[in-house]
Write a protein that holds these residues in place. Structure first.
Motif, PDB file in Angstrom:
ATOM      1  N   LEU A 366       0.723  -1.226   0.010  1.00 11.94           N
ATOM      2  CA  LEU A 366       0.022   0.037   0.053  1.00 11.94           C
ATOM      3  C   LEU A 366       1.044   1.360  -0.091  1.00 11.94           C
ATOM      4  N   GLN A 376      -3.504   3.211   0.104  1.00  7.45           N
ATOM      5  CA  GLN A 376      -4.146   2.350  -0.803  1.00  7.45           C
ATOM      6  C   GLN A 376      -3.282   1.050  -1.623  1.00  7.45           C
ATOM      7  N   SER A 377      -4.132  -0.200  -1.714  1.00  4.83           N
ATOM      8  CA  SER A 377      -3.127  -1.216  -2.316  1.00  4.83           C
ATOM      9  C   SER A 377      -2.630  -0.826  -3.442  1.00  4.83           C
TER      10      SER A 377
END
Length: 689
Positions: A366, A376-377
């Motif tokens: 992430l 966020q991945s």
């Protein structure tokens, strides 16, 4: 009795009819349904037909081309005079008197003229430019050549039918896509069918990818021949185009309407995203809020998809819609599964236009998304940027060994806090070179991390043209250097340019070998081979299509329309590290500043066992040009959020104190815009306002 498109039912009795023969009316209905559906106003219409397409459209017919020819001949008179078209003239006259809610009743005849154009290739009997011999051969029935000769002799009447079809498409532009029917000043009659033989449906879909990648404003001065030259560069690598289209583009065979059709498709696509063919593949992303550690699963926006309703494997429905602002879809009906347990399970949902998946992974990577301020991945890690790694407990020992060798100090680890059975590493910055040998049996780690930059030869430097058509492009005289691989032993490699053996023998020590010493190279494609690796690149002269495209290619900030309240690409949130006297400063063009101090740590974070000194998130106010964070009494490097020039007003004491500090602590910053802010703040302090 004539059969309209609405009366033609594929599900009832179609197979029985197709097993032997289709008459003119059924061919009219079939072609109308295939090429002129009244529900695709954004898709350009190309009535491409050749032998393969005919077999695809009518798989139950033993010889669909022969069936179409028979149906057309049955509607024409056996004569070489203009009376040949009397039966079709009566059909056209009746159609003109009616509501004209269906396509003009000349589609089967026009389809035959397109098939004739698709056969224009060197076959030993005729040249690739010979159209009428193909038409005569196609329409000759037995020993009777009268009808075929009459079609050729009076082809101006066929051209009139093409014009009638083009006019009908334009009148129904709210229901039908734009017309690509064109003619040519030299081939003014046969140009109509030839314009439809340029590319088939599958080629058109792949051509949309070329236009999307190009990112050039189609309203700019882009000449058709320049687009064609760029397309040839794009198609240097296999792109899935049909062999006929590849020959047409790369070898310049035959069709004089190629430039006109490509230009029209480019102009139509500039008004919006490409029409989606099939389902758009979407990924379910893991998002973690750095303030409260909440976990959300979200769907990033794909520009090709506005909205859709999707069904999960368990039958549940939910609907997604593109937001007015933001990078994730809004779930407007139903709900997505949420929570930490989803990390251990696969997820799938299928809609009419989209396909959403989440697979089970051994590792999640992430990074902070500036538009949402959340972790966020991402598909891979990037050196020298902070990451969060989520790995299984069984892989912790190998991850610890890897990060000990290849990560900067300062990261920290949580085990079993967010995801039971998983460990979370926070603020991991990988430092090159990355030692993947420490990963041991943890194979997925090597797949997700970017490879070391010097693992093989590559092209560097040179006067590279900025272009999106694929490949590497350089101006003549500014050819690139080859960076040699770096081997631990005293090995040598051969550098071979354009297969000129034996090449140059050099030591594999990571040094640079300038290709300019062999030049200047001629314009066109070149190859250089080093240690079994072949690298392709193009050389262009001044004024080439690639140079034009490079000058007109826009960056991402130019392509995305800016939000009225914020420039495209500006962060919506900033993250600040907690610590002694932590704060964040927001600077406006007026010179006034706002300060936000560190908020208290929520009690539940302490109860969960998370460290008490981490990060806090704050939204960027509208009208902000610069953001600076403060920790330990020192200001950070200014982060620009817009390009507004300074226009200082009367400064309050709070702002004056900030600028006195900024002048001392950031005077060495090289950003010209920030220096202009500092300069104006100093003028204000000297002269006042």
């Amino acid at each position: 009795m004539r059969v309209s498109t609405s009366e033609y039912n594929h599900d009832v009795g179609d197979r029985e009819v197709l097993g032997s023969h289709m008459d003119y009316d059924r061919w009219q209905a079939k072609l109308s349904e295939e090429f002129f559906p009244m529900d695709r106003p954004d898709e350009p219409i190309i009535m491409f037909l050749d032998d393969d397409e005919m077999a695809r459209i009518c798989p139950d017919l033993p010889d669909p081309v022969a069936s179409l020819r028979s149906a057309v001949l049955a509607e024409l008179r056996q004569t070489h005079t203009s009376a040949i078209f009397e039966p079709l003239d009566r059909r056209m006259a009746a159609w003109r008197k009616g509501p004209q809610d269906q396509a003009p009743p000349c589609l089967p005849l026009l389809a035959v003229t397109v098939i004739a154009g698709s056969r224009m290739r060197n076959d030993g009997a005729f040249s690739s430019a010979a159209y009428y011999p193909r038409l005569v051969s196609l329409m000759t029935s037995g020993t009777n050549r009268l009808t075929a000769t009459g079609i050729q002799k009076h082809f101006d009447l066929v051209a009139d039918m093409w014009q009638a079809l083009d006019d009908w498409i334009e009148r129904n532009d709210d229901l039908l896509g734009p017309s690509t029917i064109r003619t040519h000043q030299t081939f003014n009659r046969i140009g109509y069918p030839l314009s439809q033989t340029v590319l088939k449906a599958s080629d058109r879909e792949r051509l949309s990818g070329f236009f999307d990648r190009l990112r050039v404003d189609r309203s700019s001065k882009s000449a058709p021949d320049q687009l064609l030259a760029l397309l040839r560069l794009w198609m240097d690598k296999p792109r899935g185009f049909s062999p006929a289209f590849v020959d047409l583009v790369q070898k310049g065979q035959g069709n004089p309407l190629l430039l006109a059709v490509i230009s029209r498709l480019a102009a139509e696509q500039s008004s919006g995203p490409a029409v989606v063919k099939g389902r758009v593949r979407l990924d379910l992303r893991m998002c973690i809020d750095p303030e409260d550690w909440s976990i959300n699963w979200m769907i990033p926006v794909d520009p090709r998809l506005e909205m859709d309703q999707l069904r999960q494997d368990n039958g549940s429905l939910f609907s997604i819609q593109k937001p007015d602002y933001g990078s994730f879809y809004d779930v407007v009906e139903g709900s997505l599964p949420q929570g930490a347990p989803l990390i251990n399970y696969r997820f799938r949902a299928v809609g009419t236009r989209a396909f959403l998946t989440k697979n089970v992974r051994d590792m999640w990577i992430l990074r902070i998304d500036p538009s949402s301020g959340q972790w966020q991945s991402m598909p891979e890690a990037t050196p020298d940027e902070p990451h969060m790694f989520v790995v299984r407990d069984t892989d912790v020992a190998e991850m610890d060994e890897l990060l000990t060798k290849s990560a900067a100090s300062g990261y920290w680890k949580l085990r079993g806090k967010l995801f039971p059975g998983w460990a979370v590493y926070v603020d991991v910055s990988l430092v090159e070179p990355i030692d993947l040998s420490a990963a041991g049996a943890f194979n997925s780690l090597g797949q997700l991390l970017k490879a070391p930059p010097n693992s093989g030869p590559k092209l560097v430097n040179g006067l590279e043209l900025r272009t999106d058509v694929g490949g590497r492009h350089y101006l003549q005289g500014g050819e690139p250097d080859v960076q040699l691989p770096e081997e631990s032993s005293n090995e040598f490699v051969h550098v071979v340019l354009d297969n000129r053996l034996p090449g140059t023998r050099l030591k594999a020590n990571g040094s640079l070998f300038p290709l300019r010493v062999a030049g200047p190279l001629t314009g066109g494609k070149h190859t250089v081979s080093v240690a079994g690796v072949t690298l392709d690149f193009f050389v262009h002269t001044t004024g080439s299509a690639a140079q034009w495209e490079g000058a007109h290619t826009k960056g991402q900030d130019d392509v995305v329309p800016p939000d009225p309240a914020r420039e495209a690409g500006a962060p919506e949130y900033v993250l600040c590290r907690r610590g002694r006297n932590a704060a964040v400063w927001f600077v406006s063009p007026s010179g006034l500043v706002r300060r936000r101090g560190e908020p208290p740590i929520p009690l539940f974070i302490t109860r969960l066992g998370f460290p008490q000194s981490y990060q806090w998130k704050v939204s960027v106010p509208t009208g902000t040009t610069w953001v600076l964070t403060e920790r330990g009494g020192k200001l950070s490097r200014p982060q620009r959020t817009s390009s507004d020039p300074p226009n200082f007003e009367s400064l309050d004491g709070h702002s004056q104190e900030f600028w006195r500090r900024a002048a001392m602590e950031t005077i060495n910053n090289e950003d010209l815009l920030w220096r202009s802010y500092l300069s104006q703040s100093m003028e204000d302090s000297i002269y006042g306002r």
